[in-house]
Design a protein around this motif. Structure first.
Motif, mmCIF file in Angstrom:
data_model
loop_
_atom_site.group_PDB
_atom_site.id
_atom_site.type_symbol
_atom_site.label_atom_id
_atom_site.label_comp_id
_atom_site.label_asym_id
_atom_site.label_seq_id
_atom_site.Cartn_x
_atom_site.Cartn_y
_atom_site.Cartn_z
ATOM 1 N N ARG A 43 6.080 -17.399 -6.476
ATOM 2 C CA ARG A 43 6.638 -16.142 -7.336
ATOM 3 C C ARG A 43 6.013 -14.854 -6.970
ATOM 4 N NH1 ARG A 43 11.087 -17.428 -10.153
ATOM 5 N NH2 ARG A 43 11.336 -19.631 -11.003
ATOM 6 N N ASN A 44 4.569 -14.989 -6.958
ATOM 7 C CA ASN A 44 3.720 -13.889 -6.873
ATOM 8 C C ASN A 44 3.927 -13.107 -5.369
ATOM 9 O OD1 ASN A 44 2.756 -14.077 -9.546
ATOM 10 N ND2 ASN A 44 0.565 -14.739 -8.678
ATOM 11 N N ARG A 45 3.947 -14.138 -4.410
ATOM 12 C CA ARG A 45 4.054 -13.861 -3.155
ATOM 13 C C ARG A 45 5.248 -13.231 -2.859
ATOM 14 N NH1 ARG A 45 0.251 -14.592 -4.176
ATOM 15 N NH2 ARG A 45 -1.729 -15.754 -3.323
ATOM 16 N N CYS A 46 6.708 -13.754 -3.391
ATOM 17 C CA CYS A 46 7.924 -12.897 -3.195
ATOM 18 C C CYS A 46 7.638 -11.620 -3.879
ATOM 19 C CB CYS A 46 8.801 -13.879 -3.887
ATOM 20 S SG CYS A 46 9.102 -15.610 -3.318
ATOM 21 N N ARG A 47 7.122 -11.529 -5.136
ATOM 22 C CA ARG A 47 7.227 -10.168 -5.602
ATOM 23 C C ARG A 47 6.306 -9.229 -4.845
ATOM 24 N NH1 ARG A 47 6.892 -12.671 -11.762
ATOM 25 N NH2 ARG A 47 8.842 -13.759 -11.497
ATOM 26 N N LYS A 55 7.948 0.015 -2.193
ATOM 27 C CA LYS A 55 7.169 1.289 -2.197
ATOM 28 C C LYS A 55 7.365 1.971 -0.947
ATOM 29 C CE LYS A 55 2.005 1.989 -2.705
ATOM 30 N NZ LYS A 55 0.693 1.352 -3.100
ATOM 31 N N TYR A 56 7.158 1.186 0.200
ATOM 32 C CA TYR A 56 7.043 1.748 1.638
ATOM 33 C C TYR A 56 8.149 2.130 2.456
ATOM 34 C CZ TYR A 56 2.011 1.034 0.890
ATOM 35 O OH TYR A 56 0.723 1.339 0.226
ATOM 36 N N TYR A 57 9.248 1.232 2.291
ATOM 37 C CA TYR A 57 10.427 1.085 3.037
ATOM 38 C C TYR A 57 11.422 0.664 2.344
ATOM 39 C CZ TYR A 57 13.718 1.885 7.067
ATOM 40 O OH TYR A 57 14.547 2.275 7.728
ATOM 41 N N PRO A 58 12.078 1.275 1.014
ATOM 42 C CA PRO A 58 12.918 0.529 0.153
ATOM 43 C C PRO A 58 14.160 -0.096 0.749
ATOM 44 C CG PRO A 58 12.213 2.769 -0.561
ATOM 45 C CD PRO A 58 12.008 2.377 0.867
ATOM 46 N N ASN A 59 14.798 0.255 2.006
ATOM 47 C CA ASN A 59 15.723 -0.253 2.448
ATOM 48 C C ASN A 59 15.305 -1.601 3.203
ATOM 49 O OD1 ASN A 59 18.308 -0.890 3.265
ATOM 50 N ND2 ASN A 59 18.712 0.644 4.894
ATOM 51 N N THR A 60 14.710 -2.395 2.454
ATOM 52 C CA THR A 60 14.195 -3.691 3.213
ATOM 53 C C THR A 60 14.736 -4.980 2.515
ATOM 54 O OG1 THR A 60 12.033 -2.437 3.777
ATOM 55 C CG2 THR A 60 12.077 -4.900 3.698
ATOM 56 N N ALA A 61 15.276 -6.009 3.084
ATOM 57 C CA ALA A 61 15.568 -7.250 2.492
ATOM 58 C C ALA A 61 14.503 -8.221 3.032
ATOM 59 C CB ALA A 61 16.840 -7.854 3.264
ATOM 60 N N GLU A 256 0.690 -5.736 1.221
ATOM 61 C CA GLU A 256 0.902 -4.110 1.126
ATOM 62 C C GLU A 256 0.477 -3.413 2.455
ATOM 63 O OE1 GLU A 256 0.213 -2.472 -2.343
ATOM 64 O OE2 GLU A 256 0.158 -0.677 -1.470
ATOM 65 N N ASN A 257 -0.630 -3.712 3.104
ATOM 66 C CA ASN A 257 -1.008 -3.325 4.423
ATOM 67 C C ASN A 257 -0.038 -3.584 5.255
ATOM 68 O OD1 ASN A 257 -3.047 -3.228 6.439
ATOM 69 N ND2 ASN A 257 -4.271 -2.800 4.873
ATOM 70 N N TYR A 258 0.297 -4.863 5.423
ATOM 71 C CA TYR A 258 1.364 -5.122 6.628
ATOM 72 C C TYR A 258 2.562 -4.327 6.371
ATOM 73 C CZ TYR A 258 5.052 -8.431 8.034
ATOM 74 O OH TYR A 258 6.183 -8.839 8.799
ATOM 75 N N ALA A 259 3.205 -3.995 5.144
ATOM 76 C CA ALA A 259 4.466 -3.295 4.792
ATOM 77 C C ALA A 259 4.292 -1.805 5.126
ATOM 78 C CB ALA A 259 4.667 -3.378 3.336
#
Ligand code: LLP
Length: 420
Positions: A43-47, A55-61, A256-259
């Motif tokens: 669950r933590n990784r999904c979140r 945060k960085y690109y909201p239009n993401t699935a 976070e860095n990858y995103a």
């Protein structure tokens, strides 16, 4: 430790505890080998993926790559976090549908989908068809017409990018069986657009797995952005997620860095929807495998083997990719390492070595060995070599252990033998 589930602890009995469950008790109750999956880590990784991209690109699935671990119990947990699914066979589609996943959230991958699988996927109205070859466009056209059913296509392109990872898990180089070569993209796009029931939703690429460097992902995202602009499509799918730390010395980028790096390529340049498909980084670290030590073999001046009741059939990654793993004695979790040993599996192959040269505390027969980071590409790649039943899997959370995959029985092993 970054290569253990988030809930890992050492309890008062000096035992390794995961999800509030004593792993030595789990080994007793459910037997070994045993896959133990920590629900909180999944669950933590999904979140973390959802929050970082929000945060960085909201239009993401965010879509979970089922091939890394596909059991109904796990899919239900991941689905409840709001992720979609990358499925790559009829079996994965079936498991996802049985788990109650919305078919619209399934992206159907594979370089050689059978006609039966394509029909099954169309009947279920799956969300996206990830098309890998021009021939597949022709088959899809035929089958969609036969069924009067529409299909939304993501065209998988070969990005010609070398992600520095093991040869067998690179997928984006020019000499790869995956993806439409760049000089065929235009033809493929025109073909899709000429078909009544097919629509081109966008482009997809995947460069490989267990990648730490950001540059290949950035280069891939740029290439997909160019295609998105050139063909005026609305979606781009960059494939799998970040690599994970198998050893405590491994330093993968944070989610976070990858995103942030991927978003930087797209921000203010497009409104297209981004899709990412992590598998390993969602479930890999969440899983450990428990084994019982069955024998110890010290060859003076050569090597000391400790022999366990599982091996290449439940974890083929060391023999396939020379993958390295870390481990602890679950029943002596805080004892200091005193000797260097090699962990040998039970299967009839000299190459069945789970871990070469690891320092562990003094070992005795019947100790429980916990091998870390076995959540991804272990159960999903397991076999019945030597006619050994595949292990059970438990999901642990808040002190509760739930059996989510039963241990195979000998009857399961002969169930498909026609002559008995
Ligand atoms: N999307 C596509 C199209 C893929 O082919 C894969 C993995 C993924 C997503 C998920 O990638 P991940 O986030 O897990 O890196 N058996 C190998 C890994 C094979 C990966 C195949 N494709 C191993 O055990 O290392």
């Amino acid at each position: 430790m970054r290569n253990l589930p988030d809930t890992a602890k050492i309890n008062k009995l000096n035992h390794l505890e995961i999800g509030g469950c004593d792993t030595v008790d789990l080994a007793k109750e459910f037997g070994t080998p045993l896959y133990v999956m920590d629900e909180a880590t999944i669950r933590n990784r999904c979140r973390q993926y959802l929050q970082a991209f929000r945060k960085y690109y909201p239009n993401t699935a965010v879509v979970f790559a089922c091939k890394s671990l596909c059991t109904a119990g796990i899919l239900k947990v991941v689905a409840s976090e709001g992720l979609g699914f990358d499925v790559s066979s009829g079996g994965e589609i079936y498991t996802a549908l049985k788990s109650g996943v919305d078919p619209k959230k399934l992206n159907f991958h594979g370089n050689t989908k059978t006609r039966a699988e394509l029909k099954m996927a169309l009947e279920a109205s799956l969300g996206r068809f990830m098309v890998d070859t021009v021939q597949e466009i022709i088959s899809l056209d035929e089958i969609t017409n036969m069924m009067s059913q529409r299909a939304a296509i993501m065209l998988r392109v070969n990005p010609g990018i070398d992600a520095h990872t093991h040869e067998y898990i690179k997928t984006g180089t020019i000499d790869s069986k995956f993806g439409v070569p760049q000089d065929e993209i235009e033809e493929a796009v025109n073909l899709i657009r000429s078909k009544k029931l097919l629509t081109l939703a966008g482009f997809h690429a995947h460069i490989g797995s267990q990648i730490f460097a950001a540059e290949p992902f950035v280069a891939e995202t740029k290439l997909l952005l160019d295609l998105t602009k050139r063909y005026g499509t609305a979606e781009l799918n960059i494939g799998g997620g970040v690599g994970i730390a198998y050893l405590s010395s491994d330093e993968p980028p944070t989610i976070e860095n990858y995103a942030a790096k991927i978003a930087a390529v797209l921000k203010d340049k497009t409104n297209a929807k981004l899709v990412i498909e992590p598998g390993r980084s969602i479930v890999g670290t969440a899983g450990i495998t428990l084994y019982t030590v069955g024998g110890i073999k010290a060859i003076p001046d050569v090597r000391k083997y400790i022999l366990v009741d599982g091996g290449l059939a439940d974890n083929p990654r060391p023999i396939l990719y020379q993958a390295r793993y870390d481990a602890k004695l679950a029943n002596k979790a805080n004892d200091l390492p005193t000797e260097k040993v090699t962990v040998g599996g039970r299967f009839c192959e000299s190459g069945d070595i789970l871990i070469r040269d690891i320092k562990l505390p003094e070992i005795a027969v019947a100790d429980v060995l916990a091998v870390f980071c076995t959540g991804a590409y272990n159960y999903s790649m397991a076999s019945n070599y030597n006619r050994v039943p595949r292990p059970a899997m438990v999901l642990v959370n808040d002190g509760q252990a739930t059996l989510i995959v039963k241990r195979e029985s000998y009857d399961d092993l002969v169930a498909n033998d026609v002559i008995l």
